[in-house]
Scaffold this motif. Structure first.
Motif, PDB file in Angstrom:
ATOM      1  N   GLU A 143       0.896  -1.324   0.240  1.00  0.00           N
ATOM      2  CA  GLU A 143       0.075   0.165  -0.475  1.00  0.00           C
ATOM      3  C   GLU A 143       0.731   1.201  -0.044  1.00  0.00           C
ATOM      4  OE1 GLU A 143      -3.092  -2.165   2.625  1.00  0.00           O
ATOM      5  OE2 GLU A 143      -2.539  -0.288   3.376  1.00  0.00           O
ATOM      6  N   LEU A 144       2.000   0.838   1.061  1.00  0.00           N
ATOM      7  CA  LEU A 144       3.011   2.207   0.973  1.00  0.00           C
ATOM      8  C   LEU A 144       3.379   2.044  -0.861  1.00  0.00           C
ATOM      9  CD1 LEU A 144       4.271   1.062   4.052  1.00  0.00           C
ATOM     10  CD2 LEU A 144       3.158   2.858   3.830  1.00  0.00           C
ATOM     11  N   ASP A 145       3.948   1.298  -0.889  1.00  0.00           N
ATOM     12  CA  ASP A 145       4.457   1.802  -2.268  1.00  0.00           C
ATOM     13  C   ASP A 145       3.328   2.340  -3.631  1.00  0.00           C
ATOM     14  OD1 ASP A 145       7.389   0.454  -1.843  1.00  0.00           O
ATOM     15  OD2 ASP A 145       6.221  -1.915  -2.951  1.00  0.00           O
ATOM     16  N   ALA A 146       2.160   1.607  -3.671  1.00  0.00           N
ATOM     17  CA  ALA A 146       1.218   1.981  -4.717  1.00  0.00           C
ATOM     18  C   ALA A 146       0.800   4.215  -4.346  1.00  0.00           C
ATOM     19  CB  ALA A 146      -0.028   1.729  -3.998  1.00  0.00           C
ATOM     20  N   ALA A 147       0.788   3.761  -2.596  1.00  0.00           N
ATOM     21  CA  ALA A 147       0.892   5.975  -2.729  1.00  0.00           C
ATOM     22  C   ALA A 147       2.270   6.402  -2.875  1.00  0.00           C
ATOM     23  CB  ALA A 147       0.392   5.738  -0.544  1.00  0.00           C
TER      24      ALA A 147
END
Length: 231
Positions: free
Chosen positions: A189-193
Motif C-alpha cells: 500500500e505504501l508503494d502504491a501511495a
C-alpha cells in the motif's frame, strides 16, 4: 514540503489487527445469514446481494448460496465491496447494542486529536466500508472520534495496492500529493501511495511484521510525529 493532511489506514495502524479478526469478523460471520434473511426486503441489502451475484456468478435468488459465498469471503479475508457493506450493517447493530467498542490505540487517539487541534486535515482509507470506518471511530474506546476526520475512503475509490486509488484521493482532498502523509502497516500500500507522490510511513506495531527499508518506519503515532516533525 510541510505535511498538511494525514491519510491513515485502520487495521494494524490505528487499531489492532486482532480486534478486526478476533472480534469483528467472527461477530459478522455468526450473524450474517440471519441478518440477510431478516432484511431481504431492505433495498440496501438487496443492492449488496445483487453485487455479490455479479461478483460471484451466483443466481441472486439463491440466498443460501449467496450467504455461503459471503462466509467463504470472510474466511479468506477478501476485500470485496458488497461483503464489507454487509459486514458494516451487522457491526452497526453490535456497536449500538454495546456488544463491543472500536479498538483504537491510545497513541493513535492522542495524536489524531492533537493533529486535528493543530489544523492538520485527517482522512481514513480502509478496505472496510466507509460506514464500518465511522463505526469503529464513532464507538471507539475513547468515545466518538469521527469529528476529527474530514472524509473517509474505501474500496469504491479503488484497491489499496493501486496507485490510481491514491491519485483519486489526492484529487478529492485537493492538496498537492507531497503535502499528504499516508500511514499503513502494508508495504504494498505504501508503494502504491508513494507512486502517486504521497509521503508515507510504515507502521510496524507487531514484531512479526516484516520491515522494509524504502520508507520511514514507526512503531507508534508518537514516532510518526517525531519522524515527520508533526509538532
Amino acid at each position: 514540503m510541510t505535511i498538511k493532511a494525514i491519510l491513515t489506514d485502520i487495521e494494524g495502524t490505528t487499531s489492532s489487527i486482532s480486534f478486526v479478526h478476533e472480534v469483528l469478523f467472527p461477530y459478522a460471520a455468526s450473524r450474517l445469514e440471519a441478518f440477510v434473511r431478516e432484511h431481504l426486503s431492505d433495498d440496501e441489502v438487496q443492492a449488496q446481494l445483487t453485487a455479490v451475484s455479479v461478483e460471484s456468478g451466483i443466481d441472486v435468488r439463491d440466498v443460501d448460496a449467496l450467504c455461503r459465498q459471503l462466509l467463504d469471503w470472510i474466511r479468506e479475508d477478501k476485500k470485496i465491496t458488497p461483503l464489507k457493506a454487509l459486514q458494516g450493517m451487522i457491526w452497526k447493530h453490535g456497536y449500538a447494542q454495546g456488544d463491543f467498542t472500536g479498538h483504537v490505540y491510545q497513541d493513535a487517539a492522542d495524536n489524531l486529536k492533537s493533529w486535528h487541534e493543530q489544523g492538520l486535515k485527517l482522512y481514513v482509507y480502509s478496505s472496510g466500508s466507509v460506514a464500518a470506518q465511522k463505526l469503529i471511530f464513532g464507538y471507539s474506546d475513547f468515545g466518538d472520534l469521527t469529528p476529527l476526520f474530514s472524509d473517509y475512503f474505501d474500496t469504491k475509490i479503488g484497491g489499496k495496492k493501486e496507485a490510481a486509488s491514491y491519485a483519486g484521493i489526492v484529487e478529492k482532498i485537493g492538496l498537492p500529493a507531497e503535502e499528504i502523509l499516508f500511514l499503513s502497516d502494508v508495504p504494498d500500500e505504501l508503494d502504491a501511495a508513494a507512486a502517486s507522490g504521497l509521503k508515507v510511513c510504515h507502521l510496524v506495531r507487531v514484531d512479526e511484521v516484516t520491515k522494509q527499508d524504502r520508507y520511514p518506519v514507526a512503531a507508534t503515532f508518537d514516532e510518526v510525529r517525531a519522524t515527520f516533525a508533526l509538532v
